[in-house]
Enzyme design. Structure first.
Site, PDB file in Angstrom:
ATOM      1  N   HIS A   1      -5.798  -3.879  -0.924  1.00 36.92           N
ATOM      2  CA  HIS A   1      -5.781  -2.792  -1.906  1.00 36.92           C
ATOM      3  C   HIS A   1      -5.992  -3.275  -3.344  1.00 36.92           C
ATOM      4  O   HIS A   1      -6.224  -2.462  -4.236  1.00 36.92           O
ATOM      5  CB  HIS A   1      -4.450  -2.025  -1.838  1.00 36.92           C
ATOM      6  CG  HIS A   1      -4.397  -1.099  -0.676  1.00 36.92           C
ATOM      7  ND1 HIS A   1      -4.897   0.192  -0.728  1.00 36.92           N
ATOM      8  CD2 HIS A   1      -3.938  -1.273   0.574  1.00 36.92           C
ATOM      9  CE1 HIS A   1      -4.726   0.775   0.434  1.00 36.92           C
ATOM     10  NE2 HIS A   1      -4.142  -0.098   1.256  1.00 36.92           N
TER      11      HIS A   1
ATOM     12  N   SER B   1       0.787  -1.229   0.000  1.00 41.20           N
ATOM     13  CA  SER B   1       0.000   0.000   0.000  1.00 41.20           C
ATOM     14  C   SER B   1       0.821   1.282   0.000  1.00 41.20           C
ATOM     15  O   SER B   1       0.284   2.354  -0.244  1.00 41.20           O
ATOM     16  CB  SER B   1      -0.948   0.001   1.188  1.00 41.20           C
ATOM     17  OG  SER B   1      -0.213  -0.098   2.380  1.00 41.20           O
TER      18      SER B   1
ATOM     19  N   LYS C   1     -12.318  -0.540   1.405  1.00 40.93           N
ATOM     20  CA  LYS C   1     -11.531   0.272   0.459  1.00 40.93           C
ATOM     21  C   LYS C   1     -12.339   0.352  -0.846  1.00 40.93           C
ATOM     22  O   LYS C   1     -13.356   1.031  -0.869  1.00 40.93           O
ATOM     23  CB  LYS C   1     -10.132  -0.315   0.290  1.00 40.93           C
ATOM     24  CG  LYS C   1      -9.358  -0.352   1.632  1.00 40.93           C
ATOM     25  CD  LYS C   1      -7.898  -0.661   1.453  1.00 40.93           C
ATOM     26  CE  LYS C   1      -7.217  -1.019   2.771  1.00 40.93           C
ATOM     27  NZ  LYS C   1      -7.139   0.070   3.739  1.00 40.93           N
TER      28      LYS C   1
HETATM   29  C1  LIG Z   1      -2.634  -4.598   3.135  1.00 39.11           C
HETATM   30  C2  LIG Z   1      -3.661  -4.155   4.131  1.00 39.11           C
HETATM   31  N1  LIG Z   1      -4.255  -5.067   4.896  1.00 39.11           N
HETATM   32  C3  LIG Z   1      -5.198  -4.723   5.793  1.00 39.11           C
HETATM   33  C4  LIG Z   1      -5.576  -3.417   5.951  1.00 39.11           C
HETATM   34  C5  LIG Z   1      -6.623  -3.084   6.978  1.00 39.11           C
HETATM   35  O1  LIG Z   1      -7.886  -2.977   6.369  1.00 39.11           O
HETATM   36  P1  LIG Z   1      -9.128  -2.599   7.279  1.00 39.11           P
HETATM   37  O2  LIG Z   1      -9.275  -1.113   7.210  1.00 39.11           O
HETATM   38  O3  LIG Z   1     -10.303  -3.346   6.707  1.00 39.11           O
HETATM   39  O4  LIG Z   1      -8.797  -3.053   8.643  1.00 39.11           O
HETATM   40  C6  LIG Z   1      -5.002  -2.433   5.173  1.00 39.11           C
HETATM   41  C7  LIG Z   1      -5.415  -1.028   5.342  1.00 39.11           C
HETATM   42  O5  LIG Z   1      -4.687  -0.136   5.477  1.00 39.11           O
HETATM   43  C8  LIG Z   1      -4.012  -2.803   4.238  1.00 39.11           C
HETATM   44  O6  LIG Z   1      -3.412  -1.881   3.494  1.00 39.11           O
END
Ligand SMILES: Cc1ncc(COP(=O)(O)O)c(C=O)c1O
Length: 416
Positions: free
Chosen positions: A234, A200, A262
C-alpha cells in the site's frame, strides 16, 4: 448421499458468517466507469463516486498504461503461455523487472502473479529452503508484526516451523521487537524480520527507520545475520516520491515486496533485492517456478506505470494525492469525525465500532452515490469495525466535500 452432509457443514459456516453480519460474497457489480475525470463506477445503472479503491493515483485509467498494455499484448499475446523457466519469460517481464529494480535502487527484481503469491513463496523459501536437499537450513527465527497481512501469516504458516522459531512483536512496537531479538540471541543462526510498510486497515506507516537500526544493531548477534523484509503493497506509489514507506522513513529494507495491483494501476506482485536473493528466489519460490507470471499486457502496463511515476506527471499525481489527504483530514476534523487512526496515507479509517452500523452506513452512502467499504472482524478486531475510505489523486475537492456532506447527513440516522 454423504456428500450432502459435507455441503451442510459448509452451509452452516456460511450461515454463521451471515448471522455475524460479516459476509463479503455479495459483491457490488461494477458494469463500467463514466468518462468523468473523477473515479465514478456504474453500479445498478447509476454512477457512484469510488472511495474504496487501491488505485491511489488513478493509473488504471491512464492512457499511457492502456496503450502499453495493448502494445505488449499485440506483440506477445494475451497470456504468458508457460511458467517462467519453460517458455514464459518474455522481454516485457525482464524489462519490467529491470525497471522495478532501478526504481527501487536494487540489483534486480522478480515478478509474481500477485503480492500474495510473492509473500507466500518468498517467506517460505527464506525460512524453509526449497526441498529436502536444500543447503538452506531452517535454523531461523522469524519475527513478524502482530498485524501483518494475511499473505505474510500464511507464508510463515506454510513453513511449519516449531513454535519457538516464530515470534510476534506487538503492533508497531519497536521496543518489543528489540526484546524478541535480545531474548533469542544465541539460539538461532539467523533471523528474518517481517513487516508491512503500511498497514492496510488503518493506514499506519511502520517505524521502518527504527526497525532498520535495531536489525543492524543485532545483526552480529546472529551468526548468519538478520534480514529485514518489508511488504509495502500500500505504500509504493502512494507515499513520498512513490517508493513508498522507504521514502518517508528514509531507509531501506533487505527484501522489498510490492504490488503492481494497487497504486501502480496494473496487476501482479514483485520482490526487489540484492542479486543473490533474487537468484535464490528464482531457484526456490514455488509460486514463481510452478505458476504463470503476469500476462504480457499487464507487464507492459506495469512498465508504463513505473516510467510515469518517475516523471513529472507521476509526481504531480502524488502531490495531488497528498493534497487530497490533507483536505480530507482537515474536513473530517472540522466535522468531529472519529478516525480509527491518525493516518497520513490515502487510507482514512472512520471508526464506527460495530458491524451492523458499518453496513447501514455503507448502504446510506450508496443511496447518495458514494461507494465505501465496511471492514469488520476478523479483518479488524471486534469493536473496531470501520469504514475504510480510500482517497485517490483523481478525486476533486468537490468529491471530498460531497463525501463529507454525505457522512454528516448519515449521522442524523446512525450514531458514529
Ligand atoms: C500488505 C499487503 N500485502 C499484499 C497484498 C496482496 O496484494 P496482491 O493483490 O498483489 O496479491 C495486499 C492486498 O490486499 C496487502 O494489503
Amino acid at each position: 448421499m454423504s456428500k450432502s452432509k459435507f455441503f451442510s457443514v459448509l452451509q452452516s459456516e456460511i450461515d454463521r458468517i451471515d448471522s455475524a453480519k460479516t459476509s463479503k460474497r455479495n459483491e457490488k457489480l461494477i458494469t463500467g466507469f463514466t468518462d468523468d475525470p473523477s473515479p465514478r463506477a456504474i453500479i445498478n445503472g447509476k454512477p457512484v463516486l469510488v472511495f474504496n479503491s487501491n488505485d491511489y493515483l488513478g493509473l488504471r485509467f491512464h492512457p499511457a498504461l492502456k496503450e502499453a498494455e495493448h502494445e505488449a499484448s499485440s506483440k506477445f499475446g494475451t497470456g504468458p503461455g508457460a511458467v517462467r523457466f519453460i517458455s514464459g519469460t518474455l522481454a516485457v517481464h525482464r524489462e519490467l523487472e529491470e525497471k522495478l529494480a532501478a526504481f527501487h535502487g536494487r540489483d534486480d527484481a522478480i515478478v509474481f502473479s500477485s503480492a500474495f503469491a510473492a509473500n507466500n513463496a518468498v517467506i517460505f523459501s527464506l525460512i524453509a529452503g526449497q526441498s529436502k536437499d536444500s543447503l538452506v537450513s531452517n535454523d531461523v527465527l522469524v519475527i513478524s508484526d502482530e498485524l501483518n497481512h494475511r499473505s505474510i501469516i500464511d507464508g510463515i504458516r506454510l513453513a511449519n516451523l516449531p513454535k519457538e522459531q516464530r515470534a510476534i512483536f506487538a503492533h508497531m512496537d519497536v521496543d518489543d521487537l528489540e526484546r524478541v531479538l535480545k531474548e533469542n540471541t544465541g539460539k538461532f543462526s539467523r533471523a528474518l524480520i517481517i513487516t508491512d510498510g503500511v498497514f492496510s486497515m488503518l493506514g499506519e506507516i511502520q517505524h521502518l527507520q527504527r526497525i532498520r537500526e535495531i536489525a543492524d544493531r543485532y545483526d552480529c548477534s546472529y551468526p548468519q545475520g538478520i534480514l529485514l523484509l518489508v511488504d509495502d503493497a500500500h505504500g509504493i506509489g502512494a507515499l513520498g516520491k512513490g517508493h513508498g514507506t522507504e521514502d518517508i522513513e528514509n531507509t531501506k529494507s533487505d527484501i522489498l515486496i510490492g504490488t503492481l495491483g494497487k497504486a501502480l494501476g496494473s496487476d501482479g506482485g514483485y520482490v526487489t533485492a540484492d542479486q543473490v536473493i533474487i537468484d535464490y528466489l528464482r531457484e526456490s519460490a514455488a509460486t514463481y517456478i510452478y505458476s504463470n507470471s503476469i500476462s504480457p499486457g499487464t507487464a507492459g502496463a506495469g512498465i508504463a506505470a513505473i516510467e510515469l511515476l518517475r516523471g513529472n506527471d507521476g509526481q504531480k499525481l502524488l502531490k495531488k494525492l497528498n493534497d487530497n489527504i490533507a483536505l480530507f483530514k482537515k474536513m473530517a476534523a472540522e466535522n468531529g469525525f472519529t478516525m480509527a487512526a491518525d493516518s497520513w496515507h490515502p487510507i482514512q479509517p472512520l471508526l464506527i465500532g460495530d458491524p451492523e452500523r458499518t453496513k447501514q452506513l455503507v448502504a446510506l452512502l450508496m443511496d447518495k452515490n458514494i461507494l465505501v467499504t465496511s471492514i469488520n472482524y476478523p479483518v479488524v478486531a471486534k469493536g473496531k469495525d470501520e469504514i475504510r475510505i480510500q482517497l485517490s489523486a483523481l478525486h476533486t475537492s468537490e468529491d471530498i466535500e460531497e463525501l463529507i456532506t454525505a457522512l454528516k447527513e448519515a449521522q442524523e440516522t446512525i450514531a458514529f
